[in-house]
Every structure is written in structure tokens, then in C-alpha cells.
Design an enzyme around this catalytic site. Structure first.
Site, PDB file in Angstrom:
ATOM      1  N   GLU A 134      59.631  38.770  42.534  1.00 40.36           N
ATOM      2  CA  GLU A 134      58.987  39.971  41.933  1.00 40.36           C
ATOM      3  C   GLU A 134      59.018  40.088  40.495  1.00 40.36           C
ATOM      4  O   GLU A 134      60.130  40.077  39.871  1.00 40.36           O
ATOM      5  CB  GLU A 134      59.555  41.143  42.623  1.00 40.36           C
TER       6      GLU A 134
ATOM      7  N   HIS B 210      56.441  46.781  45.552  1.00 38.87           N
ATOM      8  CA  HIS B 210      57.682  47.424  45.892  1.00 38.87           C
ATOM      9  C   HIS B 210      57.909  48.768  45.500  1.00 38.87           C
ATOM     10  O   HIS B 210      58.862  49.139  44.833  1.00 38.87           O
ATOM     11  CB  HIS B 210      58.541  46.447  44.975  1.00 38.87           C
TER      12      HIS B 210
ATOM     13  N   ARG C  68      62.879  43.152  52.429  1.00 42.81           N
ATOM     14  CA  ARG C  68      63.166  42.382  51.261  1.00 42.81           C
ATOM     15  C   ARG C  68      62.224  40.937  51.437  1.00 42.81           C
ATOM     16  O   ARG C  68      62.336  40.322  52.498  1.00 42.81           O
ATOM     17  CB  ARG C  68      64.794  42.239  51.122  1.00 42.81           C
TER      18      ARG C  68
END
Length: 351
Positions: free
Chosen positions: A274, A293, A245
């Protein structure tokens, strides 16, 4: 009318779909407890509360499920996530209300481990740079550039956190001849050594590793776990990999480390914000490999995560304990009496 209402926010900006236009996967389990899924839209926290206040279960996606939302839940017995991370839910507020918060920590471990190993290899062998050399008619520059680096065999790979993904990555890394070390104060040493991994302190890991691979979850406890101090400890030839993360790393410190040459490069599937802002310096660095991601993405990921969400909700709505619960503690002694145990081997309610 169904017995139970399961509320889910219609997705607006998520990187994976738990809906996809239908809920057949979730209903494989929810139909057994007479539950229906009700989609809702919410442009504000007030609208969110109005839509979910009477639900029996909430599937969390999209907007953050705040303490204020949780405090206004009148009947909710479970908040279910279709992800590994639970940072979009105020778990502390749910715990105070005796509401289990569930996730899916084991449905796409293999995919993320594959992606981690891919980033390790691609970053170590400067894959994107070699690709650019080939396309830009700089063919002759490739071999001299790579000749300055050692071979991967014998390098030290350090895992920050040694959960499911790190363990699966360790299995993949072993045939490449990597030495492996790990920092995780919550994992027994015998677990680490059974994977051929040496347990060390965080400082020792940062100092010894040729490749540091971050796998910590995004919780308040590990927010900015890695700071400028840690990056300054690393070898100038070392690489940093993050498939966990983004908020676990002080990104400004990482950028500084890359710009000033404290470390040699990075491979990142996650960033602190993000998607990253267009002016994020990481996007312009030729010693950084980025992916959006997607480490968990595969054709299997969404169906299995959605089935698991439905299973967890059906277990709780039928008075049983879920398979995975991220709350540190949930039920008080009075509530505990009504819960029946769940056995993965023998099925729900088998005692």
C-alpha cells in the site's frame, strides 16, 4: 521536567493521523501521570534508536519498530499503537523484553463493519460498472447485465475470522437474508451460532460461500492464509471482500483468480503493498472495486484512538495493566507482582 517521556515519531507516510499538530486527546490521560509527549524525526534505524532509547513509552507509527530498536530501549514500559493491527511492531521482541504492546481493537468497529457491508452490496450489484454504463451512454446495457445474477437474498456469506468486525457485519447482513458461515479456530462455536453463523472449516467455507469476507489480522501465522488453492475452491460466481489486511492474501493468486475467471469479482479496501503500484492489475479490472484503506475513517476515529493510546500508556506508567495487550505473554512472575488489575467497569486500580 515531566516525570515520564513518551516518544512519538513525526508522521511521514501514514493513512491516519495520531498527531494532527497537537496531542490534547492523548494528554487527557497522560497529564494525570505527569508525562510529556516528545516528537522526533528519524531517517534511519540508528537515528530512531538514538531518539527513543531513554523513553518511558513509545507511540508506534510510521517506521516499523524492529527487534533491534526494541533491544535498545533502556526504560520503555509500553509500546502503544493507535490501530487494530500490530504488524508494524516486532511483538515477539517486545514480549522477550517484558514490554506490553497495546492496540485499539474496538474503537472503530462500526465504521469498518459499515464499509464491509458497503463493499458487499456494491460488489454484488456491480455498482461501479453500472455507474460507468450510465455515464458512458450505455444505459440500456445495465438491466440485461444484472439479469444474469441472482438476488442477494439467500446467498451465503462466509467470514474468514470472526472477530469484532465480522460479528458487527453479521448483524448488518442478517436483514438482507444472507446465510452466514465462518471459519475461526479461536472462537467458540456458541459465539458464532449466537450471531446466526454456522462454524465450518476453511476449505468448506471457500467451497460454499457466494461471498467470502476476509477479516483476519496481519500476523505471521496468517500471512498468505488464502492461497491459489483456496481461490480455486471458490465458485466461479463468487465474490471476494477484504477489509482486513492485504498480506493475509496471496495477491498474485487473487489476481490470477480474477483474470482467469475462477471467481467473479472482488471488493478490496486493502492490498498487499500500500498504496498499490501503478502497474498492479487490480487497478485495471472492471470487476474489482477498490478503496484506499479507509474502512475505519470517520470524524470519531482519530480522537477516540488517540484518547485510547493515552489511556493505555497512563495505565502502564502508573503500574496498572492496559485494557488491550497483543502480546501472547508479557511479564515473568517477578514483574507480575508490581502490576495492579484494571477493570473496565470500575476504573483503573479498582482490583
Amino acid at each position: 521536567m515531566a516525570r515520564f517521556k513518551v516518544a512519538i515519531q513525526r508522521p511521514t507516510n501514514v493513512t491516519f493521523a495520531l498527531g494532527g499538530g497537537g496531542y490534547d486527546y492523548e494528554m487527557e490521560y497522560l497529564s494525570t501521570v505527569d508525562a510529556e509527549i516528545v516528537e522526533f524525526d528519524a531517517a534511519s534505524e540508528g537515528e530512531f534508536i538514538e531518539q527513543v532509547k531513554d523513553c518511558d513509552a513509545l507511540i508506534a507509527r510510521g517506521d516499523r519498530v524492529t527487534a533491534n530498536i526494541i533491544e535498545n530501549l533502556q526504560n520503555c514500559k509500553i509500546i502503544a499503537l493507535g490501530s487494530v493491527g500490530a504488524d508494524t511492531v516486532d511483538v515477539g521482541a517486545a514480549t522477550a523484553r517484558n514490554i506490553p504492546v497495546t492496540n485499539v481493537p474496538d474503537t472503530f468497529i462500526e465504521e469498518v463493519a459499515d464499509h464491509t457491508m458497503m463493499l458487499i452490496l456494491a460488489t454484488f450489484r456491480r455498482l461501479t460498472l453500472m455507474d460507468a454504463y450510465t455515464r458512458d451512454e450505455r444505459w440500456s446495457q445495465g438491466r440485461p447485465y444484472l439479469n444474469q445474477f441472482p438476488r442477494l437474498f439467500g446467498q451465503t456469506l462466509g467470514f474468514v475470522s470472526f472477530g469484532h468486525v465480522a460479528r458487527a457485519t453479521a448483524i448488518r447482513a442478517q436483514p438482507f437474508g444472507l446465510r452466514m458461515i465462518a471459519f475461526d479456530p479461536y472462537i467458540e462455536e456458541l459465539t458464532m451460532t449466537s450471531y446466526g453463523v454456522e462454524p465450518v472449516s476453511l476449505d468448506e467455507l471457500m467451497q460454499r460461500s457466494d461471498i467470502v469476507s476476509m477479516h483476519a489480522p496481519s500476523t505471521s501465522e496468517v500471512h498468505h492464509l488464502l492461497t491459489e488453492r483456496h481461490f480455486r475452491m471458490m465458485k466461479p460466481t463468487a465474490l471476494f471482500i477484504n477489509n482486513g489486511r492485504g498480506p493475509t492474501v496471496d495477491e498474485a493468486a487473487l489476481i490470477k483468480a480474477l483474470e482467469e475467471g475462477w471467481i467473479a469479482g472482488a471488493g478490496l479496501d486493502v492490498t498487499e503493498i500500500e498504496p498499490p503500484e501503478p502497474d498492479n492489475p487490480l487497478l485495471k479490472m472492471d470487476n474489482v472495486i477498490l478503496t484506499p484503506h479507509v474502512a475505519s475513517a470517520s470524524s470519531r476515529m482519530s480522537p477516540e484512538a488517540r484518547r485510547r493510546v493515552g489511556q493505555e500508556i497512563s495505565l502502564v506508567l502508573s503500574g496498572r495493566w492496559p485494557r488491550t495487550c497483543v502480546n501472547p505473554t508479557v511479564l515473568n512472575k517477578t514483574d507480575l507482582i508490581r502490576w495492579q488489575p484494571y477493570s473496565m467497569e470500575r476504573g483503573p486500580g479498582s482490583g
